[in-house]
Design an enzyme around this catalytic site. Sequence first.
Site, PDB file in Angstrom:
ATOM      1  CD  GLU A 119     -31.200 -19.562 -17.498  1.00 22.40           C
ATOM      2  OE1 GLU A 119     -30.522 -18.950 -17.461  1.00 22.40           O
ATOM      3  OE2 GLU A 119     -32.565 -19.373 -17.894  1.00 22.40           O
ATOM      4  CD  GLU A 266     -36.096 -18.600 -14.293  1.00 22.14           C
ATOM      5  OE1 GLU A 266     -36.019 -17.645 -14.854  1.00 22.14           O
ATOM      6  OE2 GLU A 266     -35.234 -19.147 -13.509  1.00 22.14           O
TER       7      GLU A 266
END
Length: 501
Positions: A119, A266
């Site tokens: 991220e 995820e």
Amino acid sequence: MDLLVLLLLIPHLLVFAFSANEEAFVGVNIGTDVSDMPSPAQVVALLKAQQIRHVRLFDADQAMLLALAHTEIRVTVSVPNDQLLGIGQSNSTAANWVSRNILSHVPATNITAIAIGSEVLTTLPNAAPLLVSAMKFIHSALVAANLDTKIKVSTPHSSFIILDSFPPSQAFFNRSLDPVMVPLLKFLQDTGSYFMLNVYPYYDYMKSNGVIALDYALFRPLPPNKEAVDSNTLLHYTNVFDAVVDAAYFSMSYLNFTNIPVVVTESGWPSKGDSSEPDASLDNANTYNSNLIRHVLNNTGTPKHPGIAVSTYIYELYNEDLRPGSISEKNWGLFDSNGVPVYIMHLTGSGIVLANDTTNQTYCVAKENADKKMVQAALDWACGPGKVDCTPLLQENPCYDPNTVFAHASYAFDAYYHKMGMADGTCNFNGVAKVTTTDPSHGSCIYPGSGGRNGTFTNSSSVAPSSDSTSGCHSRYSHDIHTFLSSLIVGLLTFSTAAFL
């Protein structure tokens, strides 16, 4: 001309053709912020016992990679964010990283992907200009070792880089990221890699202020008239997960990239939270992850790309009690550090992954925050038209105490639920009931889901009341207790009409 157009399209179709023929998989993330972290050998033993064949590590831990050798488990390793700057600035640093963390372990350890950072665009924006360079340098080192076709390079993204994501057809990436996203997507396209996306319907639900219904976030079945419809494409969405994945596909299309598959790196749901997070619960975590696994392994794809595999890594294997932040941040795991399941998932029909399948150990109980009058009406129905034998609830019988409408309703709901074979829709009762994996039996009061019987059932095909049904009898089991909190009212997500941007 038609033949030329077809030839030009072939490279753009190959990735999706490959994905359509590829079986989707479910893997797990392995975090290590655990005070009593199991040894690598213990971790691998748990993976084998649960028949988990795909894992993602948040680093390239040498002991873990050695323990995974000769197991055939497919491994995604990661370049941590704190190493990104060095690798993104130096080809030789990248080559040394690959030599130390990849070449010293393959082929014994089945490394199939490298995730560059995590991220980065949302958590480390200052490093964004070096992200693509780091990916290219790592890939060049793999090419030099003749491993570039076996090991893919990508980077996981937060779904919050996608703006205006509902409806999916009008979604687009944050335009300020275009200087990074365009070369990044071109790299993925040129190397035959995939777009790594972290998808958390829990956070979408929490941030929606009641716009997204809990059932929609949890993959619970919805009637057709409750499905979310993209007004631009007329595609129907039955869950948040698919909508977010398709939003990523449409966002890539907006930048003229239409052939890059999505892998969800995820996704999960927390099993515990503080008072501000009441929906971080064992039941909801169990429901989400069980339904997610079934959804992925059924190879249904998404409404935009039906049949295209959306392989997914569950976040995560262990509860990480050392993680900073809220209680929920520490409780995303499927297992405690001693290898005991946090909850028993119900996975019938999902294949062999996560072998602790005990679908029959589920119960139907009244929701704690449901309106008392609605619970009483549902209890009236269960003991009346529903033809449940409620004699165990009478005074001096095993389930009379505690003498509350919620306790008595829970017994009646569970009796009806199991009488109807735990079929979909038989634990609803106008929204005041829920499925749980926690056995509500107490003392000599044994619930039907436990296999015990305090009474007998009358053979019946009565259907539990829908939102249009009303109770037709006054129950002998009425109570006079304080009204509980009204049940949470959540509106199902609907998409507004908007032109495709």
